[in-house]
Design an enzyme around this catalytic site. Structure first.
Site, PDB file in Angstrom:
ATOM      1  N   ASP A   1      35.867  35.997  37.454  1.00  0.00           N
ATOM      2  CA  ASP A   1      35.386  37.375  37.417  1.00  0.00           C
ATOM      3  C   ASP A   1      35.378  38.037  38.796  1.00  0.00           C
ATOM      4  OD1 ASP A   1      34.885  36.742  34.802  1.00  0.00           O
ATOM      5  OD2 ASP A   1      32.784  37.354  34.809  1.00  0.00           O
TER       6      ASP A   1
ATOM      7  N   HIS B   1      36.672  44.139  33.400  1.00  0.00           N
ATOM      8  CA  HIS B   1      35.309  43.816  33.854  1.00  0.00           C
ATOM      9  C   HIS B   1      34.638  45.060  34.452  1.00  0.00           C
ATOM     10  CE1 HIS B   1      32.208  40.920  34.423  1.00  0.00           C
ATOM     11  NE2 HIS B   1      32.290  40.836  35.745  1.00  0.00           N
TER      12      HIS B   1
ATOM     13  N   HIS C   1      31.373  47.226  38.272  1.00  0.00           N
ATOM     14  CA  HIS C   1      30.479  46.099  37.998  1.00  0.00           C
ATOM     15  C   HIS C   1      29.016  46.547  37.874  1.00  0.00           C
ATOM     16  CE1 HIS C   1      28.776  41.990  38.201  1.00  0.00           C
ATOM     17  NE2 HIS C   1      29.995  41.587  37.874  1.00  0.00           N
TER      18      HIS C   1
ATOM     19  N   HIS D   1      34.082  32.763  39.696  1.00  0.00           N
ATOM     20  CA  HIS D   1      34.314  34.059  40.341  1.00  0.00           C
ATOM     21  C   HIS D   1      35.336  33.903  41.461  1.00  0.00           C
ATOM     22  CE1 HIS D   1      30.294  34.222  38.524  1.00  0.00           C
ATOM     23  NE2 HIS D   1      30.477  35.525  38.401  1.00  0.00           N
TER      24      HIS D   1
END
Length: 280
Positions: free
Chosen positions: A100, A151, A155, A245
Site C-alpha cells: 500500500d 488506494h 490517503h 507498505h
C-alpha cells in the site's frame, strides 16, 4: 416560335430554382434564429455581437443514433458488497501479497526486483498523488504482471468525508492508474481499512471490488526486517492476504523482509498469486 418556347421554359426553371433557394434559406433561418449560429433541434440562439464567431462544431454535434457512430462501453456494474474480501475463496495453498501507499522510487523498485527474481505477482494499492509522479513504476508493474489497485488520492479517512469527496478521491486515482497502467483498477482498498456504505457503493459504481487483508505485516511500525518476516511467515496459511507498505515512511525494512520470507513461503509450497474477482 421555338425560341419563345425555350425562353419561357428557361424562365420557369430559373424561377423554380429561386423558390427552392428561398425555402432552404428560410429553413436555415428557422434553425439558427434571427442572428445566432445553427443548432440542432431548431433552437434559436441570440448573437453575442454583430459578428459573433460561431462556436466549434463539436459543441453542437448531434448524438449518434442507436446503432450508428462510435460508442463508449458502459462502465462495469457490480453488486454493492457489504464487506471487503478478506481472504482468498479458492482452495489450495494460494496467498496474496499486497503493498500500500506507493509507489515510492526509494522502495518500490527493490520490491519489484525481488518479486521478479522469484517470478511472483502481487497487488499494489497506489495513492494517486504518488502514482502521478511515478508513472514509470506503474508501467513496470504492468509489464511484470502485477495488479494495481486504487488506494485513494491522498490517503484520507474516508468515513469522515462526504460522498462527493470520496468520489473525487477515487475517480482521480482511477484516471491516473488508467493513464499509466493502461487499465482501470479492478480493486479498491480503503485507507486504514475504514469502510462504510458510501465507500462500497461508490467503489461498485466505478467497477471496483473492495479488498482488505488477513495478515498485517506490521511493517508500518518499523520493527525490523526480521520481525516483519516472522510476522508474515507465522501468519501464512491458504487464502491469506498479506498487508505491507512500499511508501508512507522508511520502508527499507519491508524491502529486506520480502527477501527473507518470500523464498520461505515458496519452499513451504505456497503459491503467491493475485485475487480473482467475485463479480467478473
Amino acid at each position: 416560335m421555338k425560341k419563345d418556347q425555350l425562353f419561357t421554359r428557361r424562365r420557369l426553371l430559373l424561377a423554380g430554382a429561386a423558390l427552392m433557394g428561398a425555402a432552404g434559406t428560410a429553413g436555415a433561418a428557422r434553425l439558427r434564429g434571427a442572428d445566432g449560429p445553427a443548432r440542432p433541434g431548431g433552437r434559436a440562439t441570440a448573437a453575442v455581437g454583430p459578428q459573433a464567431p460561431a462556436p466549434p462544431s463539436s459543441v453542437f454535434r448531434l448524438e449518434p443514433m442507436a446503432g450508428y457512430g462510435p460508442s463508449r462501453p458502459a462502465p462495469a456494474r457490480i453488486p454493492v458488497p457489504r464487506e471487503p474480501v478478506q481472504r482468498l475463496p479458492e482452495h489450495g495453498r494460494g496467498m496474496v501479497l499486497t503493498f500500500d501507499d506507493g509507489p515510492d522510487p526509494r522502495y518500490t523498485p527493490g520490491i519489484l526486483r525481488t518479486l521478479r527474481e522469484y517470478d511472483v505477482r502481487a497487488v499494489f494499492f497506489v495513492c494517486g498523488r504518488m502514482a502521478v509522479e511515478n508513472k514509470d513504476l506503474l508501467r513496470e508493474m504492468a509489464d511484470d504482471g502485477h495488479l494495481v489497485g486504487n488506494h485513494t488520492w491522498t490517503h484520507r479517512l474516508l468515513t469522515r468525508l462526504s460522498r462527493a469527496e470520496i468520489r473525487a478521491e477515487m475517480e482521480s486515482t482511477c484516471a491516473t492508474i488508467q493513464d499509466a497502467y493502461g487499465e482501470a483498477p479492478l480493486w479498491f482498498r480503503a485507507p486504514y481499512g475504514a469502510w462504510n456504505r458510501a465507500v462500497f457503493q461508490l467503489g461498485a459504481e466505478l467497477g471496483m471490488e473492495p479488498l482488505a487483508w488477513t495478515v498485517d505485516s506490521l511493517d508500518w511500525t518499523e520493527p525490523g526486517s526480521r520481525r516483519i518476516a516472522e510476522q508474515v511467515a507465522d501468519g501464512a496459511a491458504p487464502g491469506v492476504i498479506v498487508l505491507s507498505h512500499d511508501a508512507g515512511g522508511d520502508r527499507s525494512q519491508t524491502v529486506e523482509a520480502l527477501g527473507r520470507y518470500l523464498p520461505r513461503l515458496l519452499d513451504r509450497g505456497y503459491h503467491l498469486t493475485v485475487p480473482r474477482r467475485r463479480f467478473a
